[in-house]
Design a protein around this motif. Structure first.
Motif, short mmCIF file in Angstrom:
data_model
loop_
_atom_site.label_atom_id
_atom_site.label_comp_id
_atom_site.label_asym_id
_atom_site.label_seq_id
_atom_site.Cartn_x
_atom_site.Cartn_y
_atom_site.Cartn_z
N GLU A 22 20.13 -25.05 -3.80
CA GLU A 22 19.44 -25.02 -2.52
C GLU A 22 18.39 -23.91 -2.48
OE1 GLU A 22 22.94 -22.28 -2.21
OE2 GLU A 22 22.56 -24.29 -3.01
N ARG A 24 15.11 -22.17 -4.21
CA ARG A 24 13.99 -22.43 -5.13
C ARG A 24 13.64 -21.13 -5.83
NH1 ARG A 24 10.67 -25.82 -0.57
NH2 ARG A 24 10.99 -23.84 0.48
N GLU A 28 9.44 -22.13 -9.00
CA GLU A 28 9.27 -23.19 -8.02
C GLU A 28 8.45 -22.71 -6.82
OE1 GLU A 28 12.66 -26.21 -7.62
OE2 GLU A 28 13.66 -24.27 -7.79
N ARG A 46 6.69 -33.47 -4.87
CA ARG A 46 7.98 -34.00 -4.46
C ARG A 46 8.50 -33.23 -3.23
NH1 ARG A 46 11.34 -32.80 -8.71
NH2 ARG A 46 9.78 -32.33 -10.29
N ARG A 48 11.03 -31.52 -2.51
CA ARG A 48 11.62 -30.19 -2.73
C ARG A 48 10.59 -29.07 -2.57
NH1 ARG A 48 16.25 -28.05 -5.24
NH2 ARG A 48 15.89 -25.99 -6.12
N TYR A 49 9.33 -29.36 -2.78
CA TYR A 49 8.31 -28.31 -2.80
C TYR A 49 7.50 -28.23 -1.52
CZ TYR A 49 10.01 -28.41 -7.45
OH TYR A 49 10.87 -28.38 -8.51
N TRP A 53 11.07 -27.36 3.48
CA TRP A 53 12.13 -28.20 2.90
C TRP A 53 13.51 -27.69 3.26
CZ3 TRP A 53 15.46 -26.78 -1.39
CH2 TRP A 53 16.21 -27.84 -1.91
N PRO A 55 17.52 -28.62 2.00
CA PRO A 55 18.30 -29.44 1.05
C PRO A 55 19.03 -30.54 1.79
CG PRO A 55 18.61 -27.10 0.62
CD PRO A 55 17.86 -27.19 1.92
N ASN A 70 21.22 -36.51 -4.85
CA ASN A 70 19.92 -36.38 -4.21
C ASN A 70 18.84 -36.10 -5.25
OD1 ASN A 70 20.58 -36.06 -1.05
ND2 ASN A 70 22.15 -35.02 -2.25
N ASP A 72 16.28 -34.37 -4.88
CA ASP A 72 15.78 -32.99 -4.73
C ASP A 72 16.51 -31.98 -5.61
OD1 ASP A 72 15.63 -34.69 -2.38
OD2 ASP A 72 14.55 -33.05 -1.43
N ILE A 75 15.36 -29.95 -11.03
CA ILE A 75 14.27 -28.98 -11.16
C ILE A 75 13.96 -28.78 -12.65
CG2 ILE A 75 14.69 -27.74 -9.01
CD1 ILE A 75 16.36 -25.73 -10.51
#
Length: 392
Positions: A22, A24, A28, A46, A48-49, A53, A55, A70, A72, A75
């Motif tokens: 969860e 980054r 990232e 995506r 996640r970025y 965001w 989780p 998921n 997300d 990585i």
């Protein structure tokens, strides 16, 4: 198996939190900070970025608390300088690569993307755009993003029959000969730097940070190369590329300036006290021969290519063929075979490449560690060790 293998798994919440997915990491966060800029330029990263965001596995109404249910959760730890996205104007999947603003790679790709070099033999990856990145802090180096079409590493899709392997080698050799004719060496030919157009072979796409389908948990759906119209292969990563005005016969460079995946080349392992200049064209041939050999080790029935690989990796540099000579020998090998033999289906060997061995060892070590404490690691943890970013 092409069908779904997804199962709903509710993992222990403390175990999930300890995985840290969860959060980054520093690499990232570079993409998080620049997501608005890239969106303004017409590219969507995506989920996640996105700066805001959350989780999805931590949401109250999440179907599963297991991150690996998921997309997300995936990585690209190992390749933090690259990231995938979608070009919004036409839906084209692309890849960004971080590089210094004045990188020789940008200059080389600009040259190779010139329309005057738009011929079938030019298998250098297309340069779509260069995006300059604003300097965030005084003293930071100026950076840029190279924008390329998203492809897939050639070895991530299993070869189905012998003709597919021959086509792969022929296509790559034609590109190397194209470069060498123009006094250009790649410098780092290997598994990581040869990709293929996956449009027809993986029609659903694939997840950039895993070995799975685009959603991150379904198996990658593949169609054999021989059953689609044509598969193109491309060279990427021109960081170590050189233009040698002397040409392939007389070129000489300092081995200390060579960036190569295959550090086992004899000229890169000179005896102590010896420091001779090396021929980068001959090194390209060695690296390509080693790459071909390793790719063929996965399969039974490709032994008759072995003499070609041995010539390409000869310790005596002067005995290695040029790219065009290797191409002629490859064509002769194929011509000598019947059409039935060229269409033979391939069987896997028990060869396990080093990067997969390391993943298996990591999973075994995790199991041993938990045996001491009397607990078992979550299936998510073992799956992440075996599958996550499992590139060589």
């Amino acid at each position: 198996m092409l069908g779904s293998t997804r199962t709903t798994r509710i993992a222990d919440s403390s175990a999930v939190t300890s995985m840290g997915l969860e959060k980054r990491d520093i690499y990232e966060l570079f993409w998080v900070r620049h997501q608005p800029l890239l969106l303004e330029k017409g590219y969507l990263l995506r989920p996640r970025y996105a700066p805001n965001w959350t989780p999805p596995w931590l949401l109250p109404d999440a179907p599963s608390a297991d991150p690996w249910d998921n997309e997300d959760a995936h990585i690209p730890i190992k390749y933090h300088k690259v990231m995938d996205a979608i070009r919004l104007r036409d839906g084209l999947p692309v890849v960004f690569k971080r590089t210094p603003y004045n990188s020789p790679e940008i200059q080389m790709l600009q040259i190779l993307s010139d329309r005057r070099l738009d011929v079938a033999e030019n298998g250098a990856v297309d340069l779509l755009e260069v995006i300059n990145i604003p300097v965030e802090k005084e003293g930071d180096p100026a950076e840029a993003l190279i924008v390329m079409p998203k492809h897939i590493h050639f070895h991530r899709v299993q070869f189905h029959c012998r003709s597919e392997v021959a086509h792969f080698m022929r296509n790559v050799l034609e590109t190397v000969e194209f470069l060498h004719q123009r006094h250009i060496t790649h410098g780092d030919l290997g598994d990581r730097n040869i990709v293929m157009d996956y449009t027809d072979v993986c029609p659903d796409g694939y997840h950039f940070a895993s070995l799975l389908g685009p959603d991150g948990f379904e198996p990658l759906r593949q169609i054999p190369r021989c059953q689609v119209p044509f598969v193109e292969y491309y060279l990427i990563d021109f960081e170590g590329s050189l233009w040698c005005s002397a040409g392939r016969a007389s070129a000489a460079v300092d081995p200390d300036h060579i960036k190569s995946q295959w550090r086992c080349a004899p000229e890169l392992n000179q005896p102590s006290g010896k420091h001779e200049m090396i021929n980068p064209f001959a090194l390209d041939i060695y690296n390509l021969g080693k790459t071909f050999y390793t790719a063929c080790c996965y399969y039974v029935g490709l032994d008759d290519f072995q003499p070609l690989f041995e010539k390409m990796t000869a310790a005596d540099v002067s005995m290695r063929p040029s790219a065009v000579e290797a191409l002629h020998e490859l064509n002769a090998l194929e011509t000598a075979l019947s059409s039935e033999r060229s269409k033979e289906l391939l069987e896997w060997t028990y060869y396990v490449p080093p990067h997969i061995q390391s993943r298996i060892c990591a999973a075994h070590a995790e199991m041993r560690k938990h045996q001491v404490t009397g607990t078992l690691p979550t299936r998510s943890r073992i799956r992440s060790l075996l599958l996550h970013d499992a590139e060589p």
